[in-house]
Design a protein around this motif. Structure first.
Motif, short mmCIF file in Angstrom:
data_model
loop_
_atom_site.label_atom_id
_atom_site.label_comp_id
_atom_site.label_asym_id
_atom_site.label_seq_id
_atom_site.Cartn_x
_atom_site.Cartn_y
_atom_site.Cartn_z
N SER A 155 7.85 -1.26 7.61
CA SER A 155 8.75 -0.18 7.98
C SER A 155 8.85 0.83 6.85
CB SER A 155 10.14 -0.75 8.30
OG SER A 155 10.73 -1.30 7.13
N PHE A 156 9.58 1.92 7.11
CA PHE A 156 9.70 2.98 6.12
C PHE A 156 10.35 2.47 4.84
CE2 PHE A 156 12.55 6.33 4.39
CZ PHE A 156 11.57 7.14 3.83
N THR A 157 11.45 1.75 4.95
CA THR A 157 12.13 1.25 3.76
C THR A 157 11.32 0.14 3.08
OG1 THR A 157 13.43 -0.24 5.18
CG2 THR A 157 14.41 1.87 4.60
N GLU A 158 10.63 -0.67 3.88
CA GLU A 158 9.79 -1.72 3.28
C GLU A 158 8.65 -1.11 2.48
OE1 GLU A 158 10.59 -5.01 6.84
OE2 GLU A 158 8.73 -3.86 6.75
N HIS A 159 8.01 -0.09 3.01
CA HIS A 159 6.94 0.57 2.25
C HIS A 159 7.50 1.31 1.04
CE1 HIS A 159 3.06 2.41 1.54
NE2 HIS A 159 3.64 3.60 1.50
N PHE A 160 8.71 1.83 1.16
CA PHE A 160 9.33 2.53 0.03
C PHE A 160 9.52 1.58 -1.15
CE2 PHE A 160 13.03 4.02 -2.34
CZ PHE A 160 12.70 5.35 -2.58
N TYR A 161 9.84 0.33 -0.87
CA TYR A 161 10.03 -0.67 -1.92
C TYR A 161 8.77 -1.48 -2.21
CZ TYR A 161 15.04 0.08 -2.27
OH TYR A 161 16.27 0.62 -2.50
N GLY A 162 7.62 -1.04 -1.70
CA GLY A 162 6.36 -1.68 -2.04
C GLY A 162 6.13 -3.01 -1.38
N THR A 163 6.56 -3.16 -0.12
CA THR A 163 6.34 -4.40 0.62
C THR A 163 5.71 -4.08 1.97
OG1 THR A 163 8.58 -4.31 1.56
CG2 THR A 163 8.28 -5.56 -0.49
N LYS A 164 5.28 -5.12 2.65
CA LYS A 164 4.66 -4.98 3.97
C LYS A 164 4.97 -6.23 4.78
CE LYS A 164 0.26 -7.16 2.80
NZ LYS A 164 -1.22 -7.05 2.84
N ARG A 165 4.66 -6.17 6.08
CA ARG A 165 4.82 -7.31 6.97
C ARG A 165 3.45 -7.93 7.25
NH1 ARG A 165 9.50 -6.10 11.44
NH2 ARG A 165 11.05 -5.27 9.98
N VAL A 166 3.43 -9.26 7.26
CA VAL A 166 2.18 -9.97 7.56
C VAL A 166 2.47 -11.03 8.60
CG1 VAL A 166 1.22 -9.56 5.26
CG2 VAL A 166 2.59 -11.61 5.67
N ARG A 167 1.44 -11.36 9.36
CA ARG A 167 1.55 -12.40 10.36
C ARG A 167 1.45 -13.78 9.71
NH1 ARG A 167 0.70 -11.56 15.73
NH2 ARG A 167 -0.20 -13.66 15.82
N VAL A 168 2.27 -14.70 10.19
CA VAL A 168 2.18 -16.07 9.70
C VAL A 168 0.93 -16.74 10.28
CG1 VAL A 168 3.31 -18.32 9.65
CG2 VAL A 168 4.67 -16.23 9.40
N ARG A 169 0.68 -16.49 11.56
CA ARG A 169 -0.51 -17.03 12.22
C ARG A 169 -1.59 -15.96 12.19
NH1 ARG A 169 1.96 -20.03 17.62
NH2 ARG A 169 3.33 -21.52 16.50
N LYS A 170 -2.60 -16.18 11.40
CA LYS A 170 -3.66 -15.19 11.25
C LYS A 170 -4.56 -15.17 12.48
CE LYS A 170 -3.82 -15.72 6.23
NZ LYS A 170 -4.69 -15.97 5.04
#
Length: 374
Positions: free
Chosen positions: A79-94
């Motif tokens: 999300s916008f705030t997550e990218h602002f703080y240098g993070t991202k979302r990843v899937r647990v099941r690849k």
């Protein structure tokens, strides 16, 4: 701050600390009231254009955030705030060894990033209206009870006969059930968030919120490889872009898409700059520098009126009374600005009605006593 989780656990350097997670959520919560404040300020200046937007502010804000969040989820995996703080979302099941977000993950994330806050805000407003709002909290349950009794009395006066009355009765029953059970649902909502925060802080779970757990997503820090991949990929793209076919319409569409994507990308730079500018203005208006700049200079005192040729001569020693020629006692000032003994000037104005020096008209009531330290 970003190494707090490393110091606590000593293991996973890619896991954001609780302070980073809370900062992201607080930032997302502060964006809406900040934009509302700016809109309300300009709505007073341009009511013809902005009053309707202010009346539907939450829906307009949700539509804007839908475009912003979708852009950052598609291009940066967070999300916008997550990218602002240098993070991202990843899937647990690849999927095929890749933990990047799929299109379905993006839309499901948008439901909880945009749809859930809008629904929660609307439900809170509905409960405020149904429960009596501030008056019920200040005056207690009797206020809400009296209002409910008055509604029930009014409905009992007209016996519920017909479809319309039955629908009204059903609506009242739904309102009563909503008032009774919504506080419990709201409590469960905040309690679940708090419990996940505590569990995340003590490494009991890798999910910072129950919504991420439900989606099967985790928040991770952006690594050096992620930044290199972003640089190699080039500018972010928009969902409006389409393969070029040489037509003017397709060229215009792609140009608008590039401008839109560039504008959304600028938010991550414009936001910290706007925060800095806001803090600077806040400091400026509270500092002494602003007061000195805004302070108008004190005008010089007016020139004293010139003595009249037929008036009493003013002695060179300004401590003497022009009337009695003695040292002034109980000094008082005439409307012309000259100072005399109070008995002298009071007697003179009562007899002649004119200043003894300038011969200007004056009244004894206009005499002003002068007080000075001995």
């Amino acid at each position: 701050m970003e190494f707090m989780s490393d110091m606590l656990s000593g293991a996973d350097s890619g896991k954001p600390s609780l302070f980073e997670i809370v900062a992201q959520h607080k930032m997302s919560e502060l964006l809406e009231p900040a934009l509302r404040h700016v809109t309300s300020v300009y709505a007073h200046r341009y009511p013809r254009y902005l009053v309707r937007i202010l009346n539907w502010h939450e829906e307009v804000y949700a539509a804007l955030m839908l475009a912003v969040e979708r852009h950052y989820l598609r291009n940066y995996g967070g999300s916008f705030t997550e990218h602002f703080y240098g993070t991202k979302r990843v899937r647990v099941r690849k999927i095929g060894g890749d933990n990047s977000l799929t299109r379905g993950d993006v839309w499901k994330s948008l439901v909880f990033l945009v749809g859930l806050p809008l629904l929660k805000s609307r439900l809170d407003q509905r409960y405020e209206r149904a429960s009596g709002g501030e008056a019920a909290r200040l005056l207690g349950g009797a206020f809400a009870q009296n209002s409910d009794e008055s509604r029930e009395t009014g409905s009992a006066a007209a016996a519920p006969v017909g479809m319309r009355e039955r629908l009204c009765a059903i609506g009242r029953a739904i309102d009563q059930a909503f008032q009774r059970y919504y506080p419990h649902v709201n409590c469960v909502y905040h309690l679940a968030t708090a419990l996940y925060y505590v569990a995340y802080m003590f490494d009991r779970t890798d999910y910072s919120t129950p919504w991420l757990h439900l989606l099967g997503l985790q928040v991770r820090r952006l690594s050096a490889a992620d930044y290199r991949e972003m640089d190699a990929r080039g500018p972010a793209t928009s969902g409006l872009a389409a393969p070029a076919n040489g037509s003017a319409l397709r060229t215009t569409r792609n140009l608008v898409a590039r401008l839109l994507a560039g504008g959304l990308d600028m938010l991550k730079v414009a936001l910290p700059l706007s925060i800095f500018f806001y803090r600077f203005l806040e400091w400026w208006y509270r500092s002494d520098f602003h007061k000195r700049v805004q302070q108008t200079p004190v005008p010089p005192p007016p020139m004293p009126p010139k003595p009249h040729a037929d008036g009493v001569a003013v002695p060179e020693d300004q401590s003497l009374c022009p009337l009695c020629k003695n040292l002034r006692t109980n000094p008082a000032m005439a409307p012309s600005g000259y100072v005399f003994c109070y008995p002298c000037i009071h007697r003179h104005l009562s007899d002649t009605g004119t200043c003894p020096v300038t011969l200007a008209r004056a009244h004894p009531d206009a005499i002003r006593k002068l007080y000075a330290d001995a």
